[in-house]
Design an enzyme around this catalytic site. Sequence first.
Site, PDB file in Angstrom:
ATOM      1  N   ARG A 177       0.823  -1.203   0.024  1.00 44.51           N
ATOM      2  CA  ARG A 177       0.033   0.130  -0.018  1.00 44.51           C
ATOM      3  C   ARG A 177       0.774   1.060  -0.117  1.00 44.51           C
ATOM      4  NH1 ARG A 177      -3.175  -3.970  -0.458  1.00 44.51           N
ATOM      5  NH2 ARG A 177      -5.209  -4.190   0.565  1.00 44.51           N
ATOM      6  N   CYS A 226     -10.569  -0.612   3.468  1.00 46.29           N
ATOM      7  CA  CYS A 226     -10.139  -0.463   4.690  1.00 46.29           C
ATOM      8  C   CYS A 226      -9.468   0.755   5.148  1.00 46.29           C
ATOM      9  CB  CYS A 226      -8.798  -1.466   4.666  1.00 46.29           C
ATOM     10  SG  CYS A 226      -9.522  -3.230   4.891  1.00 46.29           S
ATOM     11  N   GLU A 296      -4.641   4.089   6.116  1.00 47.70           N
ATOM     12  CA  GLU A 296      -4.499   3.545   4.700  1.00 47.70           C
ATOM     13  C   GLU A 296      -5.286   4.636   3.826  1.00 47.70           C
ATOM     14  OE1 GLU A 296      -5.074  -0.497   3.102  1.00 47.70           O
ATOM     15  OE2 GLU A 296      -6.546   0.320   1.587  1.00 47.70           O
TER      16      GLU A 296
HETATM   17  N1  EPU Z   1     -11.082 -10.390  11.108  1.00 50.12           N
HETATM   18  C1  EPU Z   1     -11.645 -10.224  11.886  1.00 50.12           C
HETATM   19  N2  EPU Z   1     -13.014  -9.510  12.099  1.00 50.12           N
HETATM   20  C2  EPU Z   1     -13.184  -8.449  11.098  1.00 50.12           C
HETATM   21  C3  EPU Z   1     -12.241  -8.456  10.082  1.00 50.12           C
HETATM   22  C4  EPU Z   1     -11.408  -9.234   9.982  1.00 50.12           C
HETATM   23  O1  EPU Z   1     -11.827 -11.037  12.938  1.00 50.12           O
HETATM   24  O2  EPU Z   1     -14.041  -7.779  11.312  1.00 50.12           O
HETATM   25  C5  EPU Z   1     -10.065 -11.580  10.555  1.00 50.12           C
HETATM   26  C6  EPU Z   1     -10.209 -12.195   9.674  1.00 50.12           C
HETATM   27  O3  EPU Z   1     -11.133 -13.195  10.167  1.00 50.12           O
HETATM   28  C7  EPU Z   1      -9.065 -12.705   9.183  1.00 50.12           C
HETATM   29  C8  EPU Z   1      -7.994 -11.427   9.395  1.00 50.12           C
HETATM   30  O4  EPU Z   1      -8.897 -10.720  10.297  1.00 50.12           O
HETATM   31  O5  EPU Z   1      -8.621 -13.730  10.046  1.00 50.12           O
HETATM   32  C9  EPU Z   1      -7.765 -10.761   8.076  1.00 50.12           C
HETATM   33  O6  EPU Z   1      -8.942 -10.194   7.558  1.00 50.12           O
HETATM   34  P1  EPU Z   1      -9.549 -10.383   5.881  1.00 50.12           P
HETATM   35  O7  EPU Z   1      -9.071 -11.511   5.345  1.00 50.12           O
HETATM   36  O8  EPU Z   1     -10.556  -9.771   5.715  1.00 50.12           O
HETATM   37  O9  EPU Z   1      -8.227  -9.279   5.401  1.00 50.12           O
HETATM   38  P2  EPU Z   1      -7.981  -7.995   5.958  1.00 50.12           P
HETATM   39  O10 EPU Z   1      -6.190  -8.054   6.204  1.00 50.12           O
HETATM   40  O11 EPU Z   1      -8.389  -7.003   6.753  1.00 50.12           O
HETATM   41  C10 EPU Z   1      -7.050  -7.312   3.481  1.00 50.12           C
HETATM   42  C11 EPU Z   1      -6.967  -5.750   2.854  1.00 50.12           C
HETATM   43  C12 EPU Z   1      -8.112  -5.629   2.014  1.00 50.12           C
HETATM   44  C13 EPU Z   1      -8.155  -7.121   1.078  1.00 50.12           C
HETATM   45  C14 EPU Z   1      -8.224  -8.266   1.829  1.00 50.12           C
HETATM   46  C15 EPU Z   1      -8.126  -9.592   1.056  1.00 50.12           C
HETATM   47  C16 EPU Z   1      -5.642  -4.342   4.192  1.00 50.12           C
HETATM   48  C17 EPU Z   1      -5.625  -3.068   5.049  1.00 50.12           C
HETATM   49  N3  EPU Z   1      -6.701  -4.472   3.689  1.00 50.12           N
HETATM   50  O12 EPU Z   1      -7.895  -7.140   4.464  1.00 50.12           O
HETATM   51  O13 EPU Z   1      -7.980  -4.629   1.170  1.00 50.12           O
HETATM   52  O14 EPU Z   1      -9.347  -6.963   0.321  1.00 50.12           O
HETATM   53  O15 EPU Z   1      -7.096  -8.279   2.612  1.00 50.12           O
HETATM   54  O16 EPU Z   1      -7.010  -9.706   0.244  1.00 50.12           O
HETATM   55  O17 EPU Z   1      -4.524  -4.688   3.620  1.00 50.12           O
HETATM   56  C18 EPU Z   1      -8.309  -2.215   1.307  1.00 50.12           C
HETATM   57  O18 EPU Z   1      -7.196  -2.113   1.252  1.00 50.12           O
HETATM   58  O19 EPU Z   1      -8.888  -1.313   1.253  1.00 50.12           O
HETATM   59  C19 EPU Z   1      -9.132  -3.555   1.269  1.00 50.12           C
HETATM   60  C20 EPU Z   1     -10.058  -3.858   1.550  1.00 50.12           C
END
Ligand code: EPU
Length: 302
Positions: A177, A226, A296
């Site tokens: 990012r 995010c 972000e």
């Molecule tokens: N989780 C929770 N509760 C929540 C959300 C997430 O417990 O409310 C846990 C999930 O169960 C999982 C972990 O946190 O174990 C990671 O969650 P998720 O797979 O949704 O991925 P993320 O790290 O929250 C990132 C990117 C997203 C992208 C997804 C899928 C960042 C900041 N976010 O989200 O990108 O779509 O992975 O690859 O890097 C963005 O950058 O705006 C964005 C949406």
Amino acid sequence: MRIEDPKIVAALPELGVELRPGSSLAELTSLAIGGTTDLLRIRKHEAIPELLKLLDANCVPHKFLGGGSNLLVKDGELPWVVLQLVAPGPDVVLDGNFAHVDAAADLGRTVTYCAKNDLGGMEGLIGVPGTVGGALRMNAGAYGMQIGTYVREVKLYRAAERKIETLSGDQISFEYRHTSFAPNDMMLAVTLELPSKSFKEILQGIRICNEKRRSSQPLGQKSAGCIFKNPPGASAGHMIDELGLKGLSVGDARVSDRHANFFVNAGQATAKDMHSLIADVKERVHKAFGMELENEVVFWSA
Ligand code: EPU
């Protein structure tokens, strides 16, 4: 901010620039938050150095807007005008494994167009809103891929040098990012080199990513994706959720019930509401986990 000087108003059409007075940034951003200002829509890349010379000479501050999908804009009358590229069309030209894409092109449509021509790699980006230029600037990524991997050349307006330049992919650093572009550089076009894959195979990848996204993210709501970057080795969403902050609100700014790193505008949220919510969550995460969350989402506050 309003452009009232007749000299500037008269010069804009000659540069192929359309002036939309009093545009609402709430209508131009996915969070649907932000005040009003004059919007300058640019049709010809070549006109940009001349346009910026004109604005600078007349002390008109400006900001560059992409697709407005990762942006929190302040309320009220804004103290700068906003510049936005209009895709001149056709916005994607293919040449073997190379896709030459205008920065104003819609990201999702670009991924689909390339897929239909058997060029893959960007399946994870299909549901990410915004323009190709915006994705490029922040090195957007999802589901194990990021756009920077495929960038071979970027045409941009270099604000510091006041000219249009072309950089090769290896002159740019793409991190999580983050990119090495200066904050006031304006992305104009990009050449991507994409791996050959059958449309059927790409479609399968797209379906899997879409399904994951639908099941975990508040897609139909007004958000900027995010709000925070994930700290190394941790998940911002997971930490916020663990603190029981889903549903926490300031006015109509709310931590999503579906994904805790998405903050949604549940009605008439103001920038002030959203900033307070962000600051509150940041502080609570810091207290509980000792981690400083980095935004972000980009703030246009000053
Ligand atoms: N989780 C929770 N509760 C929540 C959300 C997430 O417990 O409310 C846990 C999930 O169960 C999982 C972990 O946190 O174990 C990671 O969650 P998720 O797979 O949704 O991925 P993320 O790290 O929250 C990132 C990117 C997203 C992208 C997804 C899928 C960042 C900041 N976010 O989200 O990108 O779509 O992975 O690859 O890097 C963005 O950058 O705006 C964005 C949406």
